[in-house]
Design an enzyme around this catalytic site. Structure first.
Site, PDB file in Angstrom:
ATOM      1  N   ARG A  41      -0.249  84.528  32.072  1.00  0.00           N
ATOM      2  CA  ARG A  41      -0.218  83.084  32.316  1.00  0.00           C
ATOM      3  C   ARG A  41       1.006  82.741  33.164  1.00  0.00           C
ATOM      4  O   ARG A  41       2.074  83.342  33.000  1.00  0.00           O
ATOM      5  CB  ARG A  41      -0.179  82.285  31.009  1.00  0.00           C
ATOM      6  N   ARG A  48      11.589  75.423  27.152  1.00  0.00           N
ATOM      7  CA  ARG A  48      11.000  74.487  26.195  1.00  0.00           C
ATOM      8  C   ARG A  48      12.109  73.687  25.533  1.00  0.00           C
ATOM      9  O   ARG A  48      13.297  73.962  25.716  1.00  0.00           O
ATOM     10  CB  ARG A  48      10.222  75.255  25.112  1.00  0.00           C
ATOM     11  N   ASP A 115       9.289  74.721  20.025  1.00  0.00           N
ATOM     12  CA  ASP A 115       9.203  75.943  20.829  1.00  0.00           C
ATOM     13  C   ASP A 115       7.929  75.978  21.654  1.00  0.00           C
ATOM     14  O   ASP A 115       7.793  76.821  22.544  1.00  0.00           O
ATOM     15  CB  ASP A 115       9.249  77.182  19.932  1.00  0.00           C
ATOM     16  N   ASN A 116       6.996  75.088  21.361  1.00  0.00           N
ATOM     17  CA  ASN A 116       5.727  75.059  22.088  1.00  0.00           C
ATOM     18  C   ASN A 116       5.606  73.827  22.976  1.00  0.00           C
ATOM     19  O   ASN A 116       4.509  73.504  23.434  1.00  0.00           O
ATOM     20  CB  ASN A 116       4.550  75.102  21.110  1.00  0.00           C
ATOM     21  N   ASP A 125       1.401  77.658  25.451  1.00  0.00           N
ATOM     22  CA  ASP A 125       1.203  78.312  24.157  1.00  0.00           C
ATOM     23  C   ASP A 125      -0.131  77.954  23.533  1.00  0.00           C
ATOM     24  O   ASP A 125      -0.201  77.325  22.483  1.00  0.00           O
ATOM     25  CB  ASP A 125       2.361  77.983  23.206  1.00  0.00           C
TER      26      ASP A 125
END
Length: 358
Positions: A41, A48, A115-116, A125
């Site tokens: 990806r 983030r 974190d996402n 994510d």
């Protein structure tokens, strides 16, 4: 997601191996051998909110400043270097726009922690995500989210909470006065989000400009859809395929059938007709606009599961078909129609569960 106009990382390649890997899909001790695959990806950056939080927590202020300055210089060049309050405001506004698009398409991210969440407000994510089938605001795609923290309805609240964590992470770079302004900025999130939300849903109903009672119109529709568990994607799509002054429903309007017997349906249609007249848009133009923003196809979990079952037998036809169809989600595809991609989900779809290991 990209074809729907939603900011996202992109899948550049997938590599499938004959090797097997042991996975505990639902963390219940029932191990299973599954084929191995790796997806590549791409994104402009993978920084983030959590990338900044950990630096602040460890008191690495120099590194924190370098990361934020780098992000501003390369991805937000209109922000003056060192204006960290403007950086926060920009991320907040872009994040409100992103979650509005998620909500407008029934997309639910299963693990929306800091974190996402990208600093560039793009979708990253992809884990236990899901698109709504029936309109259930409490929908949770992640089977391990017992409390429904990351439900469809909660997503704007979680975005706001994460924006507050971003403000906390930026505190070492802000003066005392700027920290007060940062708190005020977070307080404006709900207003900014509501403006974005109604703007998108206005287009989903084919309205060319703001109108009195448009919020009531949207709420009436969503209330009926929730109470009758109407299909989210197809209800909007099929509304764009009928004439409001002469409603005739056929078998192809299966999603609309579920709300036409609702006590509020006549009130909704009357209000809809009045608003359309007041905005001066023709019924033909309304339908054209709606068909350009309401997809015919989204990646429902049952479609992905069907493709997975085929792929495990080295048959990738459905995988390739989904890739083709979902790259043009507004266009009718004959093979997709034959496979029921715009029909009611099969009964077995209700039993599907996904997790971070799905």
């Amino acid at each position: 997601m990209h074809a729907l106009g939603i900011p996202t990382s992109r899948a550049a390649a997938i590599v499938v191996s004959k090797d097997k890997v042991v996975r505990d899909q639902f963390y219940n001790g029932r191990m299973k051998y599954e084929p191995t695959a790796v997806v590549l990806r791409l994104a402009p950056t993978w920084f983030r909110i959590g990338s900044l939080e950990i630096l602040t927590r460890e008191k690495e202020v120099t590194n924190l400043k370098q990361v934020v300055d780098f992000t501003i210089e390369h991805y937000m060049p209109t922000i003056p270097q060192g204006n960290y309050l403007k950086f926060l405001t920009t991320v907040l506004e872009q994040s409100a726009a992103l979650v509005s698009l998620w909500m407008a398409h029934g997309f639910t991210h299963g693990v929306l922690n800091t974190d996402n969440m990208s600093l560039l407000s793009i979708t990253i994510d992809y884990g236990p995500f899901g698109f709504l089938d029936s309109y259930n605001p409490s929908f949770v795609p992640n089977h391990s989210d017992d409390e429904g923290r990351y439900s469809y309805l909660n997503q704007p609240k979680i975005f706001k909470w994460n924006m507050a964590r971003l403000a906390d992470a930026l505190q070492p770079l802000l003066s005392a006065e700027e920290q007060k302004e940062a708190a005020a900025t977070i307080g404006r999130f709900d207003e900014i989000y509501q403006q974005q939300f109604i703007s998108i849903f206005r287009r989903k109903l084919g309205l060319s400009k703001a109108a009195k009672d448009e919020v009531k119109l949207v709420q009436l529709l969503l209330d009926m859809m929730q109470q009758r568990r109407a299909d989210f994607t197809q209800t909007f799509r099929q509304l764009g395929a009928i004439h409001l002054d002469n409603i005739e429903l056929g078998e192809e309007h299966w999603a609309l059938h579920s709300i036409t017997t609702h006590p509020s349906f006549s009130e909704f249609i009357s209000l809809y007709q009045r608003i359309v007249q007041e905005t001066g848009i023709s019924d033909e133009e309304r339908c054209r606009v709606m068909n350009g923003v309401n997809p015919r196809y989204v990646l429902r979990n049952w479609m992905a599961e069907a493709a997975i079952r085929q792929a495990e037998k080295d048959d990738f036809h459905l995988t390739h078909l989904l890739s083709k169809v979902l790259s043009k989600p507004y266009d009718k595809d004959d093979e997709a129609e034959s496979l029921g991609f715009s029909n009611p989900p099969p009964d077995w779809a209700c039993s599907l569960r996904v997790s971070c290991s799905s």
